[in-house]
Design an enzyme around this catalytic site. Structure first.
Site, short mmCIF file in Angstrom:
data_model
loop_
_atom_site.label_atom_id
_atom_site.label_comp_id
_atom_site.label_asym_id
_atom_site.label_seq_id
_atom_site.Cartn_x
_atom_site.Cartn_y
_atom_site.Cartn_z
CG LEU A 151 -0.41 0.08 2.61
CD1 LEU A 151 0.16 1.50 3.21
CD2 LEU A 151 -1.35 -0.56 3.53
CE LYS A 205 7.10 -2.54 0.89
NZ LYS A 205 6.24 -1.86 0.12
N GLY A 254 11.51 15.91 -9.19
CA GLY A 254 11.13 16.60 -7.81
C GLY A 254 12.19 16.96 -6.86
CB CYS A 261 8.48 2.80 2.31
SG CYS A 261 7.00 2.41 3.48
CE LYS A 322 2.25 9.18 -1.33
NZ LYS A 322 2.06 7.72 -1.62
P1 NAD Z 1 4.47 2.50 12.14
O1 NAD Z 1 5.71 2.96 12.78
O2 NAD Z 1 3.49 3.49 11.75
O3 NAD Z 1 3.95 1.49 13.06
C1 NAD Z 1 4.37 0.64 13.73
C2 NAD Z 1 3.63 0.23 14.98
O4 NAD Z 1 3.93 -0.98 15.68
C3 NAD Z 1 3.79 1.24 16.13
O5 NAD Z 1 2.56 1.76 16.63
C4 NAD Z 1 4.69 0.75 17.32
O6 NAD Z 1 4.03 1.28 18.65
C5 NAD Z 1 3.98 -0.77 17.03
N1 NAD Z 1 5.15 -1.75 17.76
C6 NAD Z 1 6.46 -1.90 17.89
N2 NAD Z 1 6.97 -2.77 18.50
C7 NAD Z 1 5.53 -3.59 18.75
C8 NAD Z 1 5.32 -4.63 19.69
N3 NAD Z 1 6.31 -5.58 20.10
N4 NAD Z 1 4.11 -5.07 19.97
C9 NAD Z 1 3.09 -4.33 19.40
N5 NAD Z 1 3.11 -3.14 18.74
C10 NAD Z 1 4.45 -2.75 18.37
O7 NAD Z 1 4.84 1.85 11.04
P2 NAD Z 1 4.22 1.58 9.37
O8 NAD Z 1 4.48 2.60 8.60
O9 NAD Z 1 2.96 0.73 9.67
O10 NAD Z 1 5.24 0.23 8.79
C11 NAD Z 1 5.14 -1.04 9.44
C12 NAD Z 1 5.94 -2.01 8.60
O11 NAD Z 1 5.57 -1.94 7.16
C13 NAD Z 1 7.40 -1.54 8.22
O12 NAD Z 1 8.20 -2.49 8.19
C14 NAD Z 1 7.21 -0.66 6.83
O13 NAD Z 1 8.40 -0.78 6.17
C15 NAD Z 1 6.28 -1.43 6.39
N6 NAD Z 1 5.41 -0.61 5.17
C16 NAD Z 1 5.21 0.41 5.40
C17 NAD Z 1 4.22 1.03 4.41
C18 NAD Z 1 3.87 2.73 4.54
O14 NAD Z 1 3.38 3.21 3.68
N7 NAD Z 1 3.86 3.21 6.02
C19 NAD Z 1 3.85 0.46 3.40
C20 NAD Z 1 4.44 -0.71 3.09
C21 NAD Z 1 5.01 -1.56 4.07
#
Ligand code: NAD
Length: 436
Positions: A151, A205, A254, A261, A322
């Site tokens: 996403l 990924k 840009g 990410c 963005k």
């Molecule tokens: P984020 O920082 O928004 O959220 C991560 C959450 O995990 C936080 O709220 C944190 O408090 C919680 N957390 C940490 N340790 C924990 C534990 N032991 N138990 C329960 N909760 C815990 O991160 P995100 O942006 O959602 O990204 C998460 C993963 O997904 C990353 O690996 C990222 O690379 C990947 N990802 C992100 C996106 C994006 O657009 N943000 C898209 C694809 C993949």
């Protein structure tokens, strides 16, 4: 199906709400008590279009609940999604401490068979490590599958609900059947599920994000050449993007890519290569071009004002990395603001949703204006960094009357240089000929 999501951030909350919306029972867990408390009261921790409605609707229906007690969330779940952060460590490699901690907790909390699904972006081989950690603590059989999330913030709901593809990495038959059933409602029109081995799924990924970032850096590199040669990158973009083999997406020059990410995933991919003795030379260049590009807009501003910004006020439109999000992780606007402040400028900034996040980070080092025209009032120049819709076609007449001097630095090439020059503005874009 009962589903437990560990980590309720951008990915976990969207996935949790999306699965709940298809009728599943979903528990979203997080160690951040403030976040969970807010969600229990209907307060969203992030800005993502449409997410509040989806969350509150499914919470009201009783299909989506929130807790800090991970063990209670895992109990009885058939699918446990790991969606915690994997931020960059000091050497660029992915910091897996959150995911390993989550795996420990999940292992100890299993009450029956479950598939543990890694949605976080993790280096190849992480699934093996998760499996080993869970095996040490689990009293029940389980499977570990990779299911990278594709996403994009700002459009996360539609990406999640209508995925281009669902990548599943596991050889466990029961896990594949369970995940097929879980994703079937999302892929009804045609089967977009790609089942592969776990390592290939993990690498997919990084490969996808690396390719997208490569396209951006490639265009930024060409844009700089355009400025030297007197060509317009916007025309070049259209000329090349209309080739079916290339396609028009992700070809915009840009201020460099940011976000949570691309920068971190590229560094992690490079680090993975390094660990096994392989130099990913293309990605090294993509990162280097991006680092340089993040300075370009600031350099243009400095050059216009003769290298000294003391006594100047620069207005910045767009702070999020963005449009459509309040995420400012590695946002190009922050690099620009730093450059401007270092050169002695006063900065006034505006963004439809990201002001609070920037204020938390920069405090009163800059001033903030909710109303974007107020932000431009009395400024010596205006820089556009994030192309939110409302910035794409502003009233230039109004802007001209508000700005102290009519200078525009269009970091996203959304404005028409000829039109603005004719209207009396000094216009700078990215890669738009010798005049900048
Ligand atoms: P984020 O920082 O928004 O959220 C991560 C959450 O995990 C936080 O709220 C944190 O408090 C919680 N957390 C940490 N340790 C924990 C534990 N032991 N138990 C329960 N909760 C815990 O991160 P995100 O942006 O959602 O990204 C998460 C993963 O997904 C990353 O690996 C990222 O690379 C990947 N990802 C992100 C996106 C994006 O657009 N943000 C898209 C694809 C993949």
């Amino acid at each position: 199906m009962k589903i437990c999501v560990i980590g309720t951030g951008y990915v976990g909350l969207v996935a949790g709400a999306g699965f709940a919306d298809m009728g599943n029972d979903v528990v979203c867990c997080d160690v951040d008590a403030q976040k969970i408390d807010g969600l229990q009261r209907g307060v969203m921790p992030i800005y993502e279009p449409g997410l509040d409605k989806l969350v509150t609707h499914n919470a009201a229906e009783g299909r989506l609940t929130f807790t800090t007690d991970v063990a209670s969330g895992v109990a009885g779940a058939e699918v446990v999604l790991l969606a915690v952060g994997t931020p960059p460590g000091p050497d660029g490699s992915a910091d897996l401490s959150y995911i390993m901690k989550a795996a420990e907790t999940v292992g100890a909390a299993l009450t029956g068979w479950a598939v543990i699904v890694t949605k976080s972006t993790v280096p190849v081989g992480t699934g093996d490590k998760i499996e080993a950690i869970v095996a040490k603590r689990a009293k029940h059989e389980f499977a570990v599958a990779s299911n990278p999330e594709f996403l994009k913030e700002g459009d996360a709901l539609s990406d999640f609900m209508k995925p281009d593809r669902v990548v599943i990495g596991t050889s466990d038959k029961r896990a594949i059947e369970t995940l097929r059933a879980l994703y079937a409602p999302f892929t009804r029109t045609n089967d977009r599920m790609l089942v592969m081995d776990r390592r290939s799924a993990e690498l997919t990924k990084y490969a996808a994000n690396s390719m997208l970032a490569t396209r951006i850096s490639f265009m930024n590199d060409l844009a700089n050449l355009c400025e030297i040669l007197g060509a317009d990158i916007e025309l070049v973009r259209r000329g090349m993007g209309s080739d079916n083999r290339i396609g028009p997406k992700f070809l915009f020059a840009g201020p460099g890519f940011g976000g949570s990410c691309f920068p971190k995933d590229l560094r992690a991919a490079i680090s993975t290569g390094r660990e096994v003795g392989y130099k990913l030379e293309v990605l090294d260049a993509v990162v280097a071009v991006n680092e340089r590009q993040k300075q370009r807009l600031g350099e243009k501003i400095l050059k216009h004002f003769g290298g000294d910004l003391k006594g100047k006020k620069i207005a910045v439109w767009g702070l999020a990395f963005k449009p459509g999000t309040d995420d400012i992780r590695e946002a190009p606007a922050l690099v620009l603001i730093d450059q401007l402040l270092s050169a002695g400028a006063k900065v006034s900034a505006s963004d439809p949703v990201a002001i609070a996040a920037v204020r938390k980070q920069l405090g009163d080092r800059i001033s903030y204006e909710e109303a974007h025209y107020d932000c431009a009032k009395g400024a010596d120049g205006l820089a556009l960094v994030t192309e939110w819709h409302e910035f794409r076609r502003p009233s230039f007449e109004r802007l001209k009357s508000l700005l102290k001097s009519p200078v525009l630095f269009d970091g996203r090439n959304v404005w028409d240089p000829a039109e603005l020059r004719a209207a009396g503005f000094k216009y700078y874009g990215i890669g738009r000929g010798k005049d900048g």
